[in-house]
Design a protein around this motif. Sequence first.
Motif, PDB file in Angstrom:
ATOM      1  N   THR A 107       0.823  -1.211   0.000  1.00  0.00           N
ATOM      2  CA  THR A 107       0.000   0.000   0.000  1.00  0.00           C
ATOM      3  C   THR A 107       0.857   1.260   0.000  1.00  0.00           C
ATOM      4  O   THR A 107       0.557   2.227  -0.704  1.00  0.00           O
ATOM      5  CB  THR A 107      -0.918   0.006   1.234  1.00  0.00           C
ATOM      6  OG1 THR A 107      -1.607  -1.236   1.299  1.00  0.00           O
ATOM      7  CG2 THR A 107      -1.920   1.138   1.158  1.00  0.00           C
ATOM      8  N   THR A 108       1.956   1.240   0.777  1.00  0.00           N
ATOM      9  CA  THR A 108       2.836   2.413   0.807  1.00  0.00           C
ATOM     10  C   THR A 108       3.394   2.682  -0.577  1.00  0.00           C
ATOM     11  O   THR A 108       3.414   3.823  -1.044  1.00  0.00           O
ATOM     12  CB  THR A 108       4.001   2.188   1.784  1.00  0.00           C
ATOM     13  OG1 THR A 108       3.483   1.699   3.013  1.00  0.00           O
ATOM     14  CG2 THR A 108       4.751   3.477   2.029  1.00  0.00           C
ATOM     15  N   LYS A 126       0.780   4.158  -2.673  1.00  0.00           N
ATOM     16  CA  LYS A 126       0.465   5.536  -2.292  1.00  0.00           C
ATOM     17  C   LYS A 126       1.527   6.517  -2.767  1.00  0.00           C
ATOM     18  O   LYS A 126       1.229   7.670  -3.022  1.00  0.00           O
ATOM     19  CB  LYS A 126       0.342   5.649  -0.771  1.00  0.00           C
ATOM     20  CG  LYS A 126      -0.959   5.116  -0.242  1.00  0.00           C
ATOM     21  CD  LYS A 126      -1.043   5.310   1.247  1.00  0.00           C
ATOM     22  CE  LYS A 126      -1.747   6.594   1.569  1.00  0.00           C
ATOM     23  NZ  LYS A 126      -2.167   6.643   2.975  1.00  0.00           N
ATOM     24  N   ARG A 181      -2.440   5.042  -6.716  1.00  0.00           N
ATOM     25  CA  ARG A 181      -2.614   5.847  -5.491  1.00  0.00           C
ATOM     26  C   ARG A 181      -4.049   5.800  -4.983  1.00  0.00           C
ATOM     27  O   ARG A 181      -4.315   5.648  -3.805  1.00  0.00           O
ATOM     28  CB  ARG A 181      -2.249   7.311  -5.768  1.00  0.00           C
ATOM     29  CG  ARG A 181      -0.817   7.639  -5.504  1.00  0.00           C
ATOM     30  CD  ARG A 181      -0.606   9.139  -5.374  1.00  0.00           C
ATOM     31  NE  ARG A 181      -1.490   9.950  -6.185  1.00  0.00           N
ATOM     32  CZ  ARG A 181      -1.173  10.416  -7.382  1.00  0.00           C
ATOM     33  NH1 ARG A 181      -0.008  10.144  -7.907  1.00  0.00           N
ATOM     34  NH2 ARG A 181      -2.021  11.172  -8.048  1.00  0.00           N
ATOM     35  N   ALA A 236      -5.315   2.726  -3.085  1.00  0.00           N
ATOM     36  CA  ALA A 236      -4.579   2.613  -1.816  1.00  0.00           C
ATOM     37  C   ALA A 236      -5.121   3.613  -0.798  1.00  0.00           C
ATOM     38  O   ALA A 236      -5.332   3.282   0.375  1.00  0.00           O
ATOM     39  CB  ALA A 236      -3.086   2.853  -2.056  1.00  0.00           C
ATOM     40  N   ASN A 237      -5.383   4.838  -1.262  1.00  0.00           N
ATOM     41  CA  ASN A 237      -5.928   5.847  -0.351  1.00  0.00           C
ATOM     42  C   ASN A 237      -7.324   5.463   0.132  1.00  0.00           C
ATOM     43  O   ASN A 237      -7.656   5.643   1.308  1.00  0.00           O
ATOM     44  CB  ASN A 237      -5.991   7.216  -1.040  1.00  0.00           C
ATOM     45  CG  ASN A 237      -4.611   7.857  -1.129  1.00  0.00           C
ATOM     46  OD1 ASN A 237      -3.786   7.659  -0.238  1.00  0.00           O
ATOM     47  ND2 ASN A 237      -4.346   8.584  -2.192  1.00  0.00           N
ATOM     48  N   ARG A 283       4.836   5.053   5.783  1.00  0.00           N
ATOM     49  CA  ARG A 283       4.832   6.356   5.099  1.00  0.00           C
ATOM     50  C   ARG A 283       5.400   7.447   6.020  1.00  0.00           C
ATOM     51  O   ARG A 283       6.257   8.236   5.625  1.00  0.00           O
ATOM     52  CB  ARG A 283       3.417   6.720   4.663  1.00  0.00           C
ATOM     53  CG  ARG A 283       3.328   7.935   3.761  1.00  0.00           C
ATOM     54  CD  ARG A 283       1.879   8.286   3.465  1.00  0.00           C
ATOM     55  NE  ARG A 283       1.094   8.476   4.679  1.00  0.00           N
ATOM     56  CZ  ARG A 283       1.089   9.605   5.388  1.00  0.00           C
ATOM     57  NH1 ARG A 283       1.809  10.616   5.010  1.00  0.00           N
ATOM     58  NH2 ARG A 283       0.374   9.697   6.488  1.00  0.00           N
TER      59      ARG A 283
END
Lengths: 226, 241
Positions: free
Chosen positions: A49-50, A53, A61, A64-65, A116
């Motif tokens: 996910t990082t 993102k 992105r 994931a957000n 993140r």
Amino acid sequence: MIDAINASLFTPIGEDGLIGIYLILNGLKVTLIVTFFAMIMGSILGVTTTLMKMSPKWYLRWPANLYVSVIRGTPVVVQLVILYFIVLAAFDVDKITAAIIAFGLNSGAYISEIIRAGIQAVDKGQMEAARSLGLSHGATMKEVILPQAIKNILPSLGNEFIVLLKETAVIGFIGGVDLMRAGEIIRSRTFEDSVPLFTCALIYLLLTYSFTLLLSKFETRLKQSD
Amino acid sequence: MIKINNLHKSFGDNQVLKGIDEQINHGEVVSVIGPSGSGKSTFLRCINLLEQPTQGDILIDGQSITAPDACIDKLRQKVGMVFQNFNLFPHKTVKQNITLAPVQLKLMTPKEADVEAEALLEQVGLKDKADAYPSSLSGGQKQRVAIARALAMKPELMLFDEPTSALDPEMVGDVLDVMKSLAHKGMTMVIVTHEMGFARDVSDRVIFMDGGVIVENSEPEALFSAPKEARTQAFLSKVLR
């Protein structure tokens, strides 16, 4: 007091001959299994996910957000129940696996935020210095940013592990018998409140406390290399 | 070797560079002075694309670096940069700081890079610090390591962004000495600085910037002793006392 302990933990607590302490130990096993595998799944999801993102591509992105927002914006017990009774209803998935998936999904969102934040905490001059030497973005991440970020990430990751361990106490909502639910079963069968509940609380405390000790030892070692 | 045409840079609504035209020749040492907020650091950072120009063009050896197909990483290998805050890699030793880029980019074998690093450390007077970590160095030592690190890439051009501004006064001299000897060796250098004495002694040319434009651009003697523009006079009268 001793009678109460005997009655709830060491003598059969029902016609099926169930003994409290076995129930508790089996529950503990479920709690640990779910926590362990959820943590592994969460770590993999968190890293993925990082990366998504931080991607320049919106179609990576955006999901994931959305994933992080949804998970962080709803209670984990709601996620667990929806996953087991609705999403996985059509599949033949046992309760422990469902719990691992639910807590893994939940943890992944939080872990991605931890990673993140750990990366963003590295001074931006580091990226500039490495790039100005001609290193690519990828090489800079690998050689310069991540080795420094990991020092920010590991302590928070340990914390997330503790939170996760405690949060699994809602597995009973889908009928899984974890440590907490084991205590509840004893309580309902023996009408003895204090012994089973305090036993559960004590075990949770011992687990998290010993993990905290381990973690602070580890952090001291990390700081030594500074 | 560098040609800058009509360079503009804005951050949102804030226009920092308002059309810079400049040419820097091979072997030339150019100092950029001016009040804070005048855009001199941004100007320098545009030259190796740490800031993306909003408009205008920069040519290095005739090649446009702002073209969409320009290879930024290759360009940056030729352009060394020294920062105000050193930006050494804290998790690597002094020597590893210097060898990282040449080895990663396969310009040198680890052995060659080691030899090169030791020679560079000798050059900046820090041979005994090869295995130290940056946190154990003083500011002046850190900045000299940062210079050695940039030199390890054998750049054709060195950019200095206020290299002595974060240093204690007694450390400034060591760093300036290293830069001076670089200049004497014929390195092309662009230096954003508040060290007027240094700019006067070492530069071939001094640029005075204010409000995002080049106000005055001439030889150091002329600019410092007989500035033509009113803004230059006002600035110099404040900093030279």
